[in-house]
Design a protein around this motif. Structure first.
Motif, PDB file in Angstrom:
ATOM      1  N   ARG A  50       0.848  -1.433   0.122  1.00  0.00           N
ATOM      2  CA  ARG A  50       0.081   0.009   0.122  1.00  0.00           C
ATOM      3  C   ARG A  50       0.714   1.278  -0.007  1.00  0.00           C
ATOM      4  N   PHE A  60      -6.605  -2.520 -15.120  1.00  0.00           N
ATOM      5  CA  PHE A  60      -6.571  -1.536 -14.226  1.00  0.00           C
ATOM      6  C   PHE A  60      -8.065  -1.443 -13.351  1.00  0.00           C
ATOM      7  N   SER A  71      -7.531  -7.210  -7.843  1.00  0.00           N
ATOM      8  CA  SER A  71      -7.526  -6.058  -8.161  1.00  0.00           C
ATOM      9  C   SER A  71      -6.455  -5.316  -8.938  1.00  0.00           C
ATOM     10  N   HIS A  72      -6.463  -4.646 -10.130  1.00  0.00           N
ATOM     11  CA  HIS A  72      -5.392  -4.118 -10.722  1.00  0.00           C
ATOM     12  C   HIS A  72      -4.358  -5.219 -11.225  1.00  0.00           C
ATOM     13  N   ARG A  76       1.599  -6.743  -9.785  1.00  0.00           N
ATOM     14  CA  ARG A  76       1.874  -6.102  -8.419  1.00  0.00           C
ATOM     15  C   ARG A  76       2.048  -7.177  -7.275  1.00  0.00           C
ATOM     16  N   HIS A 145       0.749   3.519 -10.349  1.00  0.00           N
ATOM     17  CA  HIS A 145      -0.005   3.948  -9.537  1.00  0.00           C
ATOM     18  C   HIS A 145       0.709   4.625  -8.152  1.00  0.00           C
ATOM     19  N   TYR A 147       1.877   6.926  -5.409  1.00  0.00           N
ATOM     20  CA  TYR A 147       1.047   7.654  -4.082  1.00  0.00           C
ATOM     21  C   TYR A 147       2.184   8.516  -3.729  1.00  0.00           C
ATOM     22  N   LYS A 169     -15.182   7.949 -10.492  1.00  0.00           N
ATOM     23  CA  LYS A 169     -15.593   6.684 -10.079  1.00  0.00           C
ATOM     24  C   LYS A 169     -16.475   6.653  -8.637  1.00  0.00           C
ATOM     25  N   ASP A 189     -12.000   9.937  -6.949  1.00  0.00           N
ATOM     26  CA  ASP A 189     -11.578   8.956  -7.622  1.00  0.00           C
ATOM     27  C   ASP A 189     -11.884   9.301  -9.056  1.00  0.00           C
ATOM     28  N   VAL A 221      -5.041   9.278 -13.317  1.00  0.00           N
ATOM     29  CA  VAL A 221      -6.188   9.007 -12.162  1.00  0.00           C
ATOM     30  C   VAL A 221      -5.678   9.889 -11.080  1.00  0.00           C
ATOM     31  N   TRP A 223      -6.505  10.422  -7.086  1.00  0.00           N
ATOM     32  CA  TRP A 223      -7.404   9.454  -6.058  1.00  0.00           C
ATOM     33  C   TRP A 223      -6.905   9.988  -4.591  1.00  0.00           C
ATOM     34  N   LYS A 229     -13.785   5.661   3.123  1.00  0.00           N
ATOM     35  CA  LYS A 229     -13.023   4.487   2.263  1.00  0.00           C
ATOM     36  C   LYS A 229     -11.659   4.268   3.011  1.00  0.00           C
ATOM     37  N   GLU A 248      -1.808   9.070 -10.950  1.00  0.00           N
ATOM     38  CA  GLU A 248      -1.281   7.895 -11.451  1.00  0.00           C
ATOM     39  C   GLU A 248      -1.347   7.961 -12.961  1.00  0.00           C
TER      40      GLU A 248
HETATM   41  O1  TA6 Z   1      -6.518   4.498  -8.450  1.00  0.00           O
HETATM   42  C1  TA6 Z   1      -7.519   4.598  -7.867  1.00  0.00           C
HETATM   43  C2  TA6 Z   1      -8.244   3.085  -7.636  1.00  0.00           C
HETATM   44  O2  TA6 Z   1      -8.543   2.526  -8.705  1.00  0.00           O
HETATM   45  C3  TA6 Z   1      -9.384   3.241  -6.577  1.00  0.00           C
HETATM   46  O3  TA6 Z   1     -10.450   3.076  -7.149  1.00  0.00           O
HETATM   47  C4  TA6 Z   1      -8.952   2.339  -5.393  1.00  0.00           C
HETATM   48  O4  TA6 Z   1      -9.577   1.055  -5.639  1.00  0.00           O
HETATM   49  C5  TA6 Z   1      -7.528   2.321  -5.717  1.00  0.00           C
HETATM   50  O5  TA6 Z   1      -7.276   2.342  -7.165  1.00  0.00           O
HETATM   51  C6  TA6 Z   1      -6.654   1.467  -4.599  1.00  0.00           C
HETATM   52  O6  TA6 Z   1      -6.983   0.132  -5.028  1.00  0.00           O
HETATM   53  P1  TA6 Z   1      -6.427  -0.938  -4.501  1.00  0.00           P
HETATM   54  O7  TA6 Z   1      -6.708  -2.450  -5.118  1.00  0.00           O
HETATM   55  O8  TA6 Z   1      -4.780  -1.037  -4.368  1.00  0.00           O
HETATM   56  O9  TA6 Z   1      -7.010  -1.248  -2.982  1.00  0.00           O
END
Ligand code: TA6
Length: 276
Positions: A50, A60, A71-72, A76, A145, A147, A169, A189, A221, A223, A229, A248
């Protein structure tokens, strides 16, 4: 977990985990860290880290058809090979790569080779090169992505995306950014579309401006999870949301990328920080 600690001749530093070829730290010489990592990050060699710069590939966000898939994408959450580490009198360069295994090909049935080149000086440049090694074209969505560490997200603003269309989103639907900088006042988002611009993250409290220059990417992106959340993410501290925001470098939605057999596509993001 195995990781590379990189230093450039000017004294800038970066850390890259073999897991996900995940950059977790970038600190230009004489400056504070530029990338944000959660204090609740899970370092178990299976979970996505994270913070830092997760590599989202070959999709994505949630998988379009199969909700059970990660997810994603898979890139990773798996180890990458360390191909080389070299340095010049101004830069240090580390190259990582991965080729999908059978389990990953079951998720995304296209053979490919993915290489991440990390170039460190007072800036951090990431080049993600995707080569189609199959005999048919495929379409991927992907993101670096990133941060970023900020003093207080309520006091920062982002320029470079004025008058740009985005998919929200949070609210659902598509909107157009006005001619003002982006500010954070709630969960945000947004997938900005058809944009190749350099974004600037202005952080007056840190007296810093972070530039994100990009090539090969037409989505940006933006966020911040805000309060609710953040509480719903176990690897994200409830009180951490003010200290970060994501900008991102992506290719998602209508800006997804189709790669022909034998061809490659490269997305680059160059991150630099200037005192203001
Ligand atoms: O980039 C933004 C996003 O797509 C958000 O919707 C949120 O889900 C974030 O990525 C983090 O995703 P993750 O799967 O790393 O918790």
């Amino acid at each position: 977990m195995p990781r590379l600690q990189l230093a450039s001749p000017d004294g800038s530093t970066a850390t890259v985990y073999q897991h996900g070829a995940h950059i977790s730290h970038f600190q230009p010489a004489g400056q504070s860290p530029v990338l944000w990592m959660s204090q609740s990050c899970v370092y178990d060699g299976k979970s996505p880290l994270r913070g830092g710069v997760p590599i989202c590939f070959p999709w994505f966000g949630p998988h379009a058809e199969r909700s059970e898939l990660p997810s994603h994408g898979y890139a990773r959450i798996r180890p990458w090979d360390v191909d080389s580490i070299t340095s010049t009198d101004t830069h240090t360069i580390a190259v990582f790569s991965m080729t999908p295994n059978d389990a990953e090909l079951e998720m995304f049935p296209n053979t490919c080779h993915v290489r991440l080149t990390v170039t460190l000086s007072s800036a951090l440049t990431m080049a993600l090169e995707i080569t189609n090694t199959s005999d048919s074209a495929f379409t991927i969505s992907t993101a670096l992505h990133s941060y970023f560490e900020v003093d207080d997200v309520k006091n920062v603003n982002i320029t470079g995306l004025e008058n740009t269309q985005y998919l929200s989103k949070v609210e659902g639907g598509t909107y157009t950014q006005d001619d003002q900088p982006i500010k954070f006042t709630r969960e945000t988002d947004r997938v900005y579309q058809n944009t190749t611009t350099t974004c600037l993250l202005h952080d007056p409290d840190k007296q810093r401006q972070i530039a994100i220059e990009k090539t090969g990417s037409k989505s940006t992106v933006v966020w911040n999870p805000w309060i609710e959340k953040s509480k719903n993410m176990p690897d994200f501290g409830d009180d951490e949301w003010p200290s970060m925001c994501c900008i991102e470098t992506a290719a998602a939605g209508p800006d997804a990328i189709t790669i022909e057999p034998g061809q490659a596509h490269t997305i680059t993001a160059k991150i630099s920080a200037q005192s203001t």
